[in-house]
Scaffold this motif. Sequence first.
Motif, short mmCIF file in Angstrom:
data_model
loop_
_atom_site.label_atom_id
_atom_site.label_comp_id
_atom_site.label_asym_id
_atom_site.label_seq_id
_atom_site.Cartn_x
_atom_site.Cartn_y
_atom_site.Cartn_z
N GLY A 26 0.83 -1.21 0.00
CA GLY A 26 0.00 0.00 0.00
C GLY A 26 0.86 1.25 0.00
O GLY A 26 1.03 1.91 -1.03
N CYS A 27 1.46 1.58 1.17
CA CYS A 27 2.16 2.87 1.29
C CYS A 27 3.64 2.80 0.93
O CYS A 27 4.33 3.80 0.97
N LYS A 28 4.14 1.59 0.59
CA LYS A 28 5.53 1.39 0.15
C LYS A 28 6.57 1.52 1.26
O LYS A 28 7.77 1.64 0.99
N ALA A 29 6.14 1.53 2.52
CA ALA A 29 7.10 1.58 3.64
C ALA A 29 7.99 0.33 3.56
O ALA A 29 7.54 -0.74 3.14
N VAL A 30 9.25 0.49 3.97
CA VAL A 30 10.23 -0.61 3.84
C VAL A 30 10.57 -1.19 5.21
O VAL A 30 10.83 -0.46 6.17
N TYR A 31 10.57 -2.52 5.29
CA TYR A 31 10.90 -3.25 6.53
C TYR A 31 12.00 -4.26 6.23
O TYR A 31 12.37 -4.48 5.08
N HIS A 32 12.49 -4.91 7.30
CA HIS A 32 13.43 -6.01 7.13
C HIS A 32 13.06 -7.08 8.15
O HIS A 32 12.83 -6.75 9.33
N VAL A 33 13.01 -8.34 7.73
CA VAL A 33 12.53 -9.39 8.63
C VAL A 33 13.36 -9.48 9.92
O VAL A 33 12.82 -9.80 10.98
N ALA A 34 14.67 -9.17 9.84
CA ALA A 34 15.51 -9.28 11.04
C ALA A 34 15.79 -7.94 11.69
O ALA A 34 15.69 -7.79 12.91
N CYS A 62 1.84 -4.00 7.54
CA CYS A 62 2.50 -2.69 7.66
C CYS A 62 2.05 -1.96 8.93
O CYS A 62 0.85 -1.82 9.18
N ASP A 63 3.03 -1.48 9.73
CA ASP A 63 2.72 -0.72 10.95
C ASP A 63 1.99 0.58 10.61
O ASP A 63 1.18 1.08 11.39
N GLN A 64 2.34 1.16 9.43
CA GLN A 64 1.82 2.49 9.12
C GLN A 64 0.42 2.50 8.56
O GLN A 64 -0.39 3.35 8.91
N CYS A 65 0.11 1.54 7.64
CA CYS A 65 -1.21 1.62 6.98
C CYS A 65 -1.99 0.30 7.06
O CYS A 65 -3.11 0.23 6.55
N GLY A 66 -1.40 -0.75 7.66
CA GLY A 66 -2.11 -2.02 7.76
C GLY A 66 -2.08 -2.83 6.48
O GLY A 66 -2.68 -3.90 6.39
#
Length: 265
Positions: free
Chosen positions: A182-190, A200-204
């Motif tokens: 959705g909002c393209k926020a970037v995460y990393h599994v570790a 996503c924490d920001q938009c679900g």
Amino acid sequence: MEILRGFQFELLCCAAKMTSTKPDRTAWFKGGTASCQETLASGAHAYRMVLLGAPGVGKGTQAELISERLGPCQLSTGDVFRAAKTLDPSERTPALSAALEYMKRGELVPDETVIGIVRERPNCLRCPAGFLLDGFPRTVQQAEALAKMLGDLGVNLDAVLSYDLPIDQIVSRLSGRRTCGGCKAVYHVATKPPKVVDVCDQCGGKLILREDDRPEAIRVRMEAYAKSTAPLAEYYRQRGLLISIAANGSPEEIYRRTAVALAAR
Ligand code: AP5
């Protein structure tokens, strides 16, 4: 001199506390005559910089921190292509549709297509808040086209930030990356997991593995980087613009190295 540099560095860090909003990237995504209302606090320097580094080294992560703290807008050519993916196929130009196929395979999009995309966005290159080019230029031909565009607009680059990291750490950053659909926020599994797995924490929105983060596409991207993009460091070194920054450690540590290096210029 050291005291002055320390003072300049503190100013760069203070900027972090005073401005923490994300710049408006509407003009970058729309192109043409679109413009946004970005301004800087009076007396603040408008940084005009290029970010260099291998795929997955953390350019986007640093771009976000620099952008929020120092004000320049993050101009990512990869983001423009990914945004085009969400358009109905009938709304995409043939060049854009072809670009998405190159991207999926991990190959570079042809120079003329990418240069055309940037050329259609002059308002971003003359933005009073500055800019942070992320993923462009990627070849010497693109760098020469950028120099010509900036020359025509009467704009000078302040610096080219080149982030360096051993390949094994880069591959682990890329293969663990998850991006919000959705909002393209970037995460990393570790290193930067979301609170709830795959959400996503920001938009679900649902977190996904980018098509070009599959192992076979990562290999092609690394080869393209070594052949076409790595030589750009020498191109900018010869022009006195290159700042090399070690990209190991946390994003915050790397941001501090960046701020120190900018203050020392
Ligand atoms: P583009 O979107 O530009 O991608 P890229 O350069 O391959 O870079 P990435 O977005 O993959 O990585 P990044 O360095 O931004 O790392 P990130 O911060 O996300 O280009 C994609 C494609 O578009 C190209 O392959 C090409 O096809 C096409 N294209 C675009 N521009 C083009 C051009 N000019 N010419 C031709 N073709 C073009 O970090 C990665 C991961 O690591 C994340 O999970 C993050 O959370 C994690 N991470 C970041 N920093 C740290 C840290 N310090 N410690 C631990 N984990 C970290």
